[in-house]
Design a protein around this motif. Sequence first.
Motif, short mmCIF file in Angstrom:
data_model
loop_
_atom_site.label_atom_id
_atom_site.label_comp_id
_atom_site.label_asym_id
_atom_site.label_seq_id
_atom_site.Cartn_x
_atom_site.Cartn_y
_atom_site.Cartn_z
N VAL A 298 47.28 34.19 17.61
CA VAL A 298 48.16 34.17 18.97
C VAL A 298 47.98 32.97 19.73
CG1 VAL A 298 48.06 36.95 19.10
CG2 VAL A 298 46.18 35.71 20.18
N SER A 299 49.00 32.79 20.59
CA SER A 299 48.69 31.38 21.24
C SER A 299 47.98 31.57 22.45
CB SER A 299 49.97 30.66 21.78
OG SER A 299 50.82 31.60 22.53
N ILE A 300 46.96 30.67 22.85
CA ILE A 300 46.39 30.75 24.13
C ILE A 300 46.96 30.08 25.43
CG2 ILE A 300 44.05 30.03 24.95
CD1 ILE A 300 43.01 29.54 22.42
N PRO A 301 47.33 31.15 25.99
CA PRO A 301 48.14 30.59 27.21
C PRO A 301 47.53 29.56 28.04
CG PRO A 301 47.91 32.85 27.37
CD PRO A 301 47.20 32.30 26.15
N ASN A 302 48.23 28.54 28.26
CA ASN A 302 47.81 27.41 29.46
C ASN A 302 46.77 26.73 28.79
OD1 ASN A 302 49.74 28.40 31.56
ND2 ASN A 302 48.32 29.96 31.93
N LYS A 303 46.46 26.64 27.35
CA LYS A 303 45.47 25.69 26.99
C LYS A 303 46.35 24.79 25.79
CE LYS A 303 41.32 24.91 24.23
NZ LYS A 303 40.81 23.79 24.90
N THR A 304 46.22 23.46 26.67
CA THR A 304 46.86 22.17 26.15
C THR A 304 45.88 20.88 25.93
OG1 THR A 304 47.80 21.53 28.17
CG2 THR A 304 49.11 22.82 26.84
N SER A 305 46.16 20.04 25.17
CA SER A 305 45.65 18.75 25.27
C SER A 305 46.37 17.73 24.83
CB SER A 305 44.22 18.61 24.55
OG SER A 305 44.72 18.75 22.91
N MET A 306 46.16 16.57 24.81
CA MET A 306 47.11 15.31 25.10
C MET A 306 46.25 14.38 23.95
SD MET A 306 49.66 13.25 25.16
CE MET A 306 50.81 13.47 26.66
N CYS A 307 47.13 14.17 22.81
CA CYS A 307 46.46 13.02 22.05
C CYS A 307 47.39 11.78 22.26
CB CYS A 307 46.69 13.50 20.69
SG CYS A 307 46.34 12.30 19.35
N GLU A 308 46.65 10.69 22.44
CA GLU A 308 47.45 9.45 22.67
C GLU A 308 48.20 8.96 21.56
OE1 GLU A 308 43.14 7.90 21.55
OE2 GLU A 308 43.98 9.72 22.58
N TRP A 309 48.06 9.51 20.45
CA TRP A 309 48.75 8.94 19.08
C TRP A 309 49.94 10.30 18.76
CZ3 TRP A 309 48.12 4.15 18.69
CH2 TRP A 309 46.75 3.90 18.98
N LYS A 310 49.52 11.60 18.77
CA LYS A 310 50.20 12.49 18.54
C LYS A 310 50.88 13.37 19.49
CE LYS A 310 46.17 13.09 15.43
NZ LYS A 310 45.32 13.05 16.22
N GLY A 311 50.72 13.43 20.70
CA GLY A 311 51.32 14.00 21.63
C GLY A 311 50.59 15.20 22.18
N ASN A 312 51.34 16.15 22.86
CA ASN A 312 50.79 17.51 23.42
C ASN A 312 50.45 18.50 22.48
OD1 ASN A 312 50.60 16.71 26.47
ND2 ASN A 312 52.95 16.58 26.15
N ALA A 313 49.23 19.16 22.63
CA ALA A 313 48.97 19.93 21.68
C ALA A 313 48.81 21.45 22.25
CB ALA A 313 47.45 19.61 21.01
N VAL A 314 49.14 22.49 21.52
CA VAL A 314 48.75 23.58 22.08
C VAL A 314 48.07 24.55 20.86
CG1 VAL A 314 51.13 24.21 22.79
CG2 VAL A 314 51.01 24.71 20.64
N TYR A 315 47.09 25.71 21.53
CA TYR A 315 46.29 26.01 20.79
C TYR A 315 46.43 27.73 20.62
CZ TYR A 315 43.68 21.90 21.67
OH TYR A 315 43.39 20.42 21.74
N PHE A 316 45.79 28.21 19.53
CA PHE A 316 45.77 29.13 18.95
C PHE A 316 44.36 30.04 18.68
CE2 PHE A 316 49.65 27.09 17.60
CZ PHE A 316 50.68 27.86 17.82
N THR A 317 44.34 31.20 18.70
CA THR A 317 43.18 31.93 18.37
C THR A 317 43.56 33.19 17.45
OG1 THR A 317 41.37 33.19 19.57
CG2 THR A 317 43.44 33.54 20.45
N LEU A 318 42.47 33.63 16.87
CA LEU A 318 42.62 35.04 16.26
C LEU A 318 42.70 36.08 16.94
CD1 LEU A 318 39.84 34.55 13.04
CD2 LEU A 318 42.51 34.36 13.14
N LYS A 319 43.50 37.19 16.85
CA LYS A 319 43.63 38.13 17.77
C LYS A 319 42.25 38.76 18.01
CE LYS A 319 48.40 39.44 16.43
NZ LYS A 319 49.10 40.30 15.66
N SER A 320 41.20 38.67 17.32
CA SER A 320 39.83 39.34 17.53
C SER A 320 38.82 38.43 18.05
CB SER A 320 39.40 39.85 16.32
OG SER A 320 39.12 38.89 15.31
N PHE A 321 39.46 37.20 18.58
CA PHE A 321 38.48 36.07 18.94
C PHE A 321 38.25 36.07 20.55
CE2 PHE A 321 36.79 32.78 15.69
CZ PHE A 321 36.58 33.77 14.79
N ASN A 322 39.21 36.63 21.33
CA ASN A 322 39.10 36.53 22.76
C ASN A 322 39.16 35.15 23.07
OD1 ASN A 322 38.90 37.83 25.20
ND2 ASN A 322 36.71 37.47 25.27
N ASN A 323 40.25 34.40 22.77
CA ASN A 323 40.71 32.94 23.20
C ASN A 323 39.96 32.09 22.89
OD1 ASN A 323 43.09 33.96 24.49
ND2 ASN A 323 42.03 34.26 26.36
#
Length: 189
Positions: A98-123
Amino acid sequence: MGSNKKRKTTSNWLQKARESWSNTGNKRPPFAIAPKEGQRSVWDFPRPPIIEKVSKPVIVSHKGTGIAHSRDTLAVLETASPPTYYIPMRDINMSMLVSIPNKTSMCEWKGNAVYFTLKSFNNLPVAWSYPNPFPAFSALKDYLAFYPQHLECYIDGKQVEAQSSEFYAGWITPDLVGPFKGAPGTEHW
């Protein structure tokens, strides 16, 4: 007007971040480990990074449950870091993530990243992707990279060692020598 100012500020930040690296893969620093036959030094990897196609089987699992299995991965090679492996979404059981809402980062080479967690991992982030990567890294669109710190990750049947970091997620294999970015005291690399 505000939109143009924001783009200019982002553009300035990207340029400054890209120029801040003193190690670019052109010359190994004196503390780098010399590779033996059949090994590669992460200090020979370039900056800006490059993408290398990998056809060896790559497997990601959690406690024995398969998450991903592919023979069509991409490895991003960047100075001082072990490669980061990107797996096509078509080879990932996306129903486990599942995606993690509002968690992002920026790589100067690749762009904006979005993050995922396992359903059982609590973000707890276990993977990320670049939904709209910068043009030079457009090949990463629709691929995910996984943190070996939190999962079991294998290349060609051998389990990888995790890069020492909560942010970086390089996969250390026996054919690599460092030292590797990510450990305390390496932030300036």
